[in-house]
Design a protein around this motif. Structure first.
Motif, PDB file in Angstrom:
ATOM      1  N   ASP A 162      -0.712  -8.709   4.348  1.00  0.00           N
ATOM      2  CA  ASP A 162      -1.062  -9.330   5.626  1.00  0.00           C
ATOM      3  C   ASP A 162      -0.062 -10.402   6.045  1.00  0.00           C
ATOM      4  N   ALA A 163       0.448 -11.185   5.096  1.00  0.00           N
ATOM      5  CA  ALA A 163       1.400 -12.243   5.428  1.00  0.00           C
ATOM      6  C   ALA A 163       2.668 -11.654   6.050  1.00  0.00           C
ATOM      7  N   ALA A 164       3.164 -10.568   5.486  1.00  0.00           N
ATOM      8  CA  ALA A 164       4.363  -9.921   6.027  1.00  0.00           C
ATOM      9  C   ALA A 164       4.079  -9.322   7.398  1.00  0.00           C
ATOM     10  N   GLU A 165       2.887  -8.753   7.565  1.00  0.00           N
ATOM     11  CA  GLU A 165       2.515  -8.162   8.852  1.00  0.00           C
ATOM     12  C   GLU A 165       2.417  -9.231   9.933  1.00  0.00           C
ATOM     13  N   LEU A 166       1.883 -10.384   9.565  1.00  0.00           N
ATOM     14  CA  LEU A 166       1.794 -11.500  10.505  1.00  0.00           C
ATOM     15  C   LEU A 166       3.177 -11.943  10.955  1.00  0.00           C
ATOM     16  N   ALA A 167       4.090 -12.126  10.009  1.00  0.00           N
ATOM     17  CA  ALA A 167       5.448 -12.545  10.360  1.00  0.00           C
ATOM     18  C   ALA A 167       6.120 -11.520  11.271  1.00  0.00           C
ATOM     19  N   ARG A 168       5.889 -10.227  10.992  1.00  0.00           N
ATOM     20  CA  ARG A 168       6.472  -9.178  11.851  1.00  0.00           C
ATOM     21  C   ARG A 168       5.894  -9.248  13.258  1.00  0.00           C
ATOM     22  N   SER A 169       4.580  -9.472  13.367  1.00  0.00           N
ATOM     23  CA  SER A 169       3.956  -9.559  14.685  1.00  0.00           C
ATOM     24  C   SER A 169       4.511 -10.731  15.485  1.00  0.00           C
ATOM     25  N   CYS A 170       4.666 -11.869  14.827  1.00  0.00           N
ATOM     26  CA  CYS A 170       5.197 -13.045  15.513  1.00  0.00           C
ATOM     27  C   CYS A 170       6.644 -12.826  15.943  1.00  0.00           C
ATOM     28  N   GLU A 171       7.436 -12.218  15.068  1.00  0.00           N
ATOM     29  CA  GLU A 171       8.835 -11.974  15.432  1.00  0.00           C
ATOM     30  C   GLU A 171       8.931 -10.935  16.551  1.00  0.00           C
ATOM     31  N   LEU A 172       8.079  -9.924  16.514  1.00  0.00           N
ATOM     32  CA  LEU A 172       8.077  -8.931  17.586  1.00  0.00           C
ATOM     33  C   LEU A 172       7.766  -9.589  18.922  1.00  0.00           C
ATOM     34  N   ALA A 173       6.796 -10.506  18.927  1.00  0.00           N
ATOM     35  CA  ALA A 173       6.455 -11.202  20.168  1.00  0.00           C
ATOM     36  C   ALA A 173       7.651 -11.986  20.696  1.00  0.00           C
ATOM     37  N   VAL A 174       8.340 -12.682  19.812  1.00  0.00           N
ATOM     38  CA  VAL A 174       9.494 -13.479  20.219  1.00  0.00           C
ATOM     39  C   VAL A 174      10.609 -12.588  20.752  1.00  0.00           C
ATOM     40  N   ARG A 175      10.899 -11.509  20.047  1.00  0.00           N
ATOM     41  CA  ARG A 175      12.005 -10.646  20.461  1.00  0.00           C
ATOM     42  C   ARG A 175      11.679  -9.873  21.743  1.00  0.00           C
ATOM     43  N   LEU A 176      10.428  -9.499  21.928  1.00  0.00           N
ATOM     44  CA  LEU A 176      10.046  -8.861  23.189  1.00  0.00           C
ATOM     45  C   LEU A 176      10.229  -9.831  24.351  1.00  0.00           C
ATOM     46  N   ALA A 177       9.819 -11.076  24.135  1.00  0.00           N
ATOM     47  CA  ALA A 177       9.989 -12.076  25.189  1.00  0.00           C
ATOM     48  C   ALA A 177      11.460 -12.262  25.521  1.00  0.00           C
ATOM     49  N   LEU A 178      12.314 -12.305  24.501  1.00  0.00           N
ATOM     50  CA  LEU A 178      13.744 -12.466  24.737  1.00  0.00           C
ATOM     51  C   LEU A 178      14.324 -11.280  25.502  1.00  0.00           C
ATOM     52  N   SER A 179      13.851 -10.079  25.192  1.00  0.00           N
ATOM     53  CA  SER A 179      14.345  -8.917  25.929  1.00  0.00           C
ATOM     54  C   SER A 179      13.944  -9.005  27.396  1.00  0.00           C
ATOM     55  N   CYS A 180      12.767  -9.601  27.657  1.00  0.00           N
ATOM     56  CA  CYS A 180      12.310  -9.750  29.036  1.00  0.00           C
ATOM     57  C   CYS A 180      13.071 -10.855  29.771  1.00  0.00           C
TER      58      CYS A 180
END
Length: 207
Positions: A162-180
C-alpha cells in the motif's frame, strides 16, 4: 532588513511583469521599493543575487500553496485533485512558477543556475539560502509527492504494497498536472483526468 527585502522582491516581480529581465534595472527596482540602491546591493549583492532570491521566494510560495491545497477536503483523492488544480493555476498565473515546473525559461525571465553559487560571508541568511541550490523540475515532483504522502496518510503507517501504491498515486497526480500545464486539457480539466486515472487511494492503518 526583512521589510526592505520583501519590498525589493515585490518591486522586482512587478518590473518583470512589465519588461524582460534583461531590461530591469537595479536602480529602478530600488526606487520603486523606496530604498537606496546601496540597500538593494547590500541585500542581494548583485542582479544575479536578486534573481536567485526572487526565484527562491516564488518556489517557497508555490510549495506553501501546495500545503494549503493538501489541507483541504477530507477525501484523499479530492485533496490530490485540489493540489493538481493549484499547480495548474499557479503555473498559469505566474511565468516564473511555470518555468520552474517545466524547466522552460523564456528570454523574458531571469534564469539563474540551479546549482549553488558562492555567497559572501556578509550576506543575510535569506540570501545565503537563495544562493544555495534551487529546485529543479524533478525536485518539485519529489517535494510535492512526498509532502502529499506525509499529509494524506500521516495518521498511521501503511504496510507494503500500500505504501508504494500511495506514492505512485501521488506522483501520478503531480505528473498529470504538469502535463496539463504544458498542454491544457479539454472540458472537465485535470480533475476529470485524475478521477479516471487514479486508483482508489489506500487507507492508513488504524492498528
Amino acid at each position: 532588513m526583512p521589510a526592505a527585502r520583501e519590498s525589493l522582491l515585490d518591486a522586482a516581480r512587478t518590473a518583470l511583469a512589465r519588461r524582460p529581465w534583461s531590461a530591469v534595472r537595479m536602480v529602478d527596482v530600488a526606487a520603486s521599493a523606496g530604498v537606496s540602491r546601496q540597500t538593494l546591493y547590500n541585500e542581494f549583492g548583485s542582479k544575479e543575487g536578486l534573481a536567485r532570491a526572487l526565484v527562491r521566494r516564488e518556489a517557497d510560495d508555490y510549495l506553501a500553496g501546495v500545503e494549503r491545497a493538501l489541507s483541504g477536503p477530507s477525501d484523499p483523492g479530492e485533496r490530490l485533485t485540489a493540489t493538481a488544480e493549484w499547480m495548474m493555476s499557479a503555473a498559469h498565473d505566474n511565468a516564473l512558477v511555470r518555468a520552474m515546473l517545466t524547466g522552460c525559461w523564456s528570454e523574458r525571465l531571469p534564469a539563474p543556475a540551479l546549482t549553488a553559487v558562492r555567497s559572501s560571508s556578509a550576506a543575510a541568511p535569506a540570501q545565503r539560502r537563495a544562493d544555495g541550490p534551487l529546485p529543479s523540475p524533478g525536485d518539485f515532483v519529489s517535494l510535492v509527492r512526498d509532502r502529499a504522502v506525509a499529509v494524506l496518510y500521516g495518521a498511521g503507517p501503511l504496510p507494503p504494497p500500500d505504501a508504494a501504491e500511495l506514492a505512485r498515486s501521488c506522483e501520478l497526480a503531480v505528473r498529470l498536472a504538469l502535463s496539463c500545464v504544458t498542454a491544457p486539457p479539454a472540458e472537465g480539466g485535470v480533475a476529470d483526468l485524475l478521477r479516471s486515472a487514479l486508483p482508489r487511494p489506500p487507507r492508513p492503518s488504524t492498528a
